[in-house]
Design a protein around this motif. Structure first.
Motif, PDB file in Angstrom:
ATOM      1  N   HIS A 139      -0.615   9.921  14.184  1.00  0.00           N
ATOM      2  CA  HIS A 139      -0.074   9.927  12.863  1.00  0.00           C
ATOM      3  C   HIS A 139      -1.163  10.372  12.003  1.00  0.00           C
ATOM      4  N   VAL A 140      -0.884  10.860  10.774  1.00  0.00           N
ATOM      5  CA  VAL A 140      -1.583  11.390   9.785  1.00  0.00           C
ATOM      6  C   VAL A 140      -1.055  10.301   8.579  1.00  0.00           C
ATOM      7  N   ALA A 141      -1.926   9.628   7.870  1.00  0.00           N
ATOM      8  CA  ALA A 141      -1.570   8.974   6.610  1.00  0.00           C
ATOM      9  C   ALA A 141      -2.435   9.445   5.354  1.00  0.00           C
ATOM     10  N   ILE A 142      -2.045   9.420   4.255  1.00  0.00           N
ATOM     11  CA  ILE A 142      -2.642  10.078   3.131  1.00  0.00           C
ATOM     12  C   ILE A 142      -2.537   9.283   2.010  1.00  0.00           C
ATOM     13  N   ASP A 143      -3.496   8.804   1.554  1.00  0.00           N
ATOM     14  CA  ASP A 143      -3.603   7.741   0.232  1.00  0.00           C
ATOM     15  C   ASP A 143      -4.387   8.095  -0.771  1.00  0.00           C
ATOM     16  N   LEU A 144      -4.424   7.427  -1.658  1.00  0.00           N
ATOM     17  CA  LEU A 144      -5.242   7.742  -3.033  1.00  0.00           C
ATOM     18  C   LEU A 144      -6.081   6.648  -3.273  1.00  0.00           C
ATOM     19  N   GLY A 145      -6.018   5.707  -2.285  1.00  0.00           N
ATOM     20  CA  GLY A 145      -7.114   4.513  -2.616  1.00  0.00           C
ATOM     21  C   GLY A 145      -6.849   3.787  -3.651  1.00  0.00           C
ATOM     22  N   GLY A 146      -5.468   3.592  -4.143  1.00  0.00           N
ATOM     23  CA  GLY A 146      -5.327   2.772  -5.220  1.00  0.00           C
ATOM     24  C   GLY A 146      -5.015   3.502  -6.620  1.00  0.00           C
ATOM     25  N   ARG A 147      -5.486   4.578  -6.565  1.00  0.00           N
ATOM     26  CA  ARG A 147      -5.486   5.506  -7.931  1.00  0.00           C
ATOM     27  C   ARG A 147      -3.977   5.562  -8.198  1.00  0.00           C
ATOM     28  N   ALA A 148      -3.596   5.581  -9.639  1.00  0.00           N
ATOM     29  CA  ALA A 148      -2.153   5.654  -9.933  1.00  0.00           C
ATOM     30  C   ALA A 148      -1.747   7.048 -10.584  1.00  0.00           C
ATOM     31  N   VAL A 149      -1.816   7.795  -9.112  1.00  0.00           N
ATOM     32  CA  VAL A 149      -1.297   9.374  -9.393  1.00  0.00           C
ATOM     33  C   VAL A 149      -0.548   9.483  -8.267  1.00  0.00           C
ATOM     34  N   THR A 150      -0.071  10.759  -7.984  1.00  0.00           N
ATOM     35  CA  THR A 150       0.624  11.323  -6.888  1.00  0.00           C
ATOM     36  C   THR A 150       0.261  12.149  -6.276  1.00  0.00           C
ATOM     37  N   VAL A 151       0.311  12.533  -5.065  1.00  0.00           N
ATOM     38  CA  VAL A 151      -0.212  13.648  -4.213  1.00  0.00           C
ATOM     39  C   VAL A 151       0.790  14.453  -3.569  1.00  0.00           C
ATOM     40  N   ARG A 152       0.760  15.439  -3.367  1.00  0.00           N
ATOM     41  CA  ARG A 152       1.789  16.308  -2.503  1.00  0.00           C
ATOM     42  C   ARG A 152       0.813  16.953  -1.334  1.00  0.00           C
ATOM     43  N   ALA A 153       1.233  16.932  -0.122  1.00  0.00           N
ATOM     44  CA  ALA A 153       0.664  17.208   0.985  1.00  0.00           C
ATOM     45  C   ALA A 153       1.660  17.934   1.908  1.00  0.00           C
TER      46      ALA A 153
ATOM     47  N   MET B 197       0.815  -1.239   0.220  1.00  0.00           N
ATOM     48  CA  MET B 197      -0.189   0.035   0.043  1.00  0.00           C
ATOM     49  C   MET B 197       0.771   1.073  -0.080  1.00  0.00           C
ATOM     50  N   ASN B 198       0.740   2.181  -0.929  1.00  0.00           N
ATOM     51  CA  ASN B 198       1.417   3.522  -1.048  1.00  0.00           C
ATOM     52  C   ASN B 198       0.609   4.736  -0.168  1.00  0.00           C
ATOM     53  N   PHE B 199       1.235   5.135   0.599  1.00  0.00           N
ATOM     54  CA  PHE B 199       0.789   6.275   1.396  1.00  0.00           C
ATOM     55  C   PHE B 199       1.770   7.206   1.867  1.00  0.00           C
ATOM     56  N   LEU B 200       1.581   8.476   2.289  1.00  0.00           N
ATOM     57  CA  LEU B 200       2.412   9.373   2.715  1.00  0.00           C
ATOM     58  C   LEU B 200       2.149   9.400   4.152  1.00  0.00           C
ATOM     59  N   HIS B 201       3.108   9.514   5.009  1.00  0.00           N
ATOM     60  CA  HIS B 201       2.855   9.225   6.578  1.00  0.00           C
ATOM     61  C   HIS B 201       3.495  10.427   7.122  1.00  0.00           C
ATOM     62  N   ASN B 202       2.732  11.123   8.061  1.00  0.00           N
ATOM     63  CA  ASN B 202       3.411  12.014   9.092  1.00  0.00           C
ATOM     64  C   ASN B 202       3.321  11.598  10.495  1.00  0.00           C
ATOM     65  N   ASP B 203       4.372  11.559  11.088  1.00  0.00           N
ATOM     66  CA  ASP B 203       4.514  11.170  12.600  1.00  0.00           C
ATOM     67  C   ASP B 203       4.284  12.431  13.510  1.00  0.00           C
ATOM     68  N   LEU B 204       3.217  12.587  14.175  1.00  0.00           N
ATOM     69  CA  LEU B 204       2.865  14.024  14.721  1.00  0.00           C
ATOM     70  C   LEU B 204       3.277  13.998  16.150  1.00  0.00           C
ATOM     71  N   GLY B 205       3.801  12.714  16.707  1.00  0.00           N
ATOM     72  CA  GLY B 205       4.476  12.660  17.955  1.00  0.00           C
ATOM     73  C   GLY B 205       2.929  12.915  18.935  1.00  0.00           C
ATOM     74  N   LEU B 206       3.391  13.496  20.248  1.00  0.00           N
ATOM     75  CA  LEU B 206       2.404  13.518  21.239  1.00  0.00           C
ATOM     76  C   LEU B 206       1.919  14.665  21.068  1.00  0.00           C
ATOM     77  N   LEU B 207       0.139  14.732  21.045  1.00  0.00           N
ATOM     78  CA  LEU B 207      -0.557  15.846  20.886  1.00  0.00           C
ATOM     79  C   LEU B 207      -1.405  15.893  22.007  1.00  0.00           C
ATOM     80  N   SER B 208      -1.795  16.926  22.275  1.00  0.00           N
ATOM     81  CA  SER B 208      -3.013  17.004  23.487  1.00  0.00           C
ATOM     82  C   SER B 208      -4.286  16.970  22.780  1.00  0.00           C
ATOM     83  N   GLY B 209      -5.376  16.570  23.463  1.00  0.00           N
ATOM     84  CA  GLY B 209      -6.817  16.631  22.840  1.00  0.00           C
ATOM     85  C   GLY B 209      -7.279  18.159  22.765  1.00  0.00           C
ATOM     86  N   GLY B 210      -8.031  18.279  21.571  1.00  0.00           N
ATOM     87  CA  GLY B 210      -8.458  19.562  21.171  1.00  0.00           C
ATOM     88  C   GLY B 210      -7.393  20.333  20.237  1.00  0.00           C
TER      89      GLY B 210
END
Length: 87
Positions: free
Chosen positions: A67-81, A1-14
């Motif tokens: 964590h934030v994951a960004i994917d294209l649901g299998g579509r064959a394009v790229t995304v910048r985020a 599975m191809n996806f972009l990943h951002n590890d946000l670390g520890l965050l507070s609720g809100g």
């Protein structure tokens, strides 16, 4: 599975996570356990979903490691985020 990943670390609720996209994509905000399940292709829970407009703002529901994951649901394009936590 191809996806972009951002590890946000520890965050507070809100806190708010803002994701900017150059075109439509799936945006998932997940805690550490659910991100691990996502990576393994297993059932997982997340906040967000298909984003057709940018930016997307998601509120962190509780304190923890996120964590934030960004994917294209299998579509064959790229995304910048860009991902940032708003103060």
């Amino acid at each position: 599975m191809n996806f972009l990943h951002n590890d946000l670390g520890l965050l507070s609720g809100g806190e708010v996570v803002e994701v900017s996209l150059d075109h439509a994509a799936n945006v998932r905000l997940m805690d550490a356990g659910n991100f691990q399940s996502y990576r393994q292709g297993r059932h997982h829970r997340y906040f967000g979903g298909e984003a057709r407009q940018s930016p997307v703002r998601l509120q962190v529901p509780q304190s923890g490691h996120w964590h934030v994951a960004i994917d294209l649901g299998g579509r064959a394009v790229t995304v910048r985020a860009g991902v940032r936590v708003l103060s």
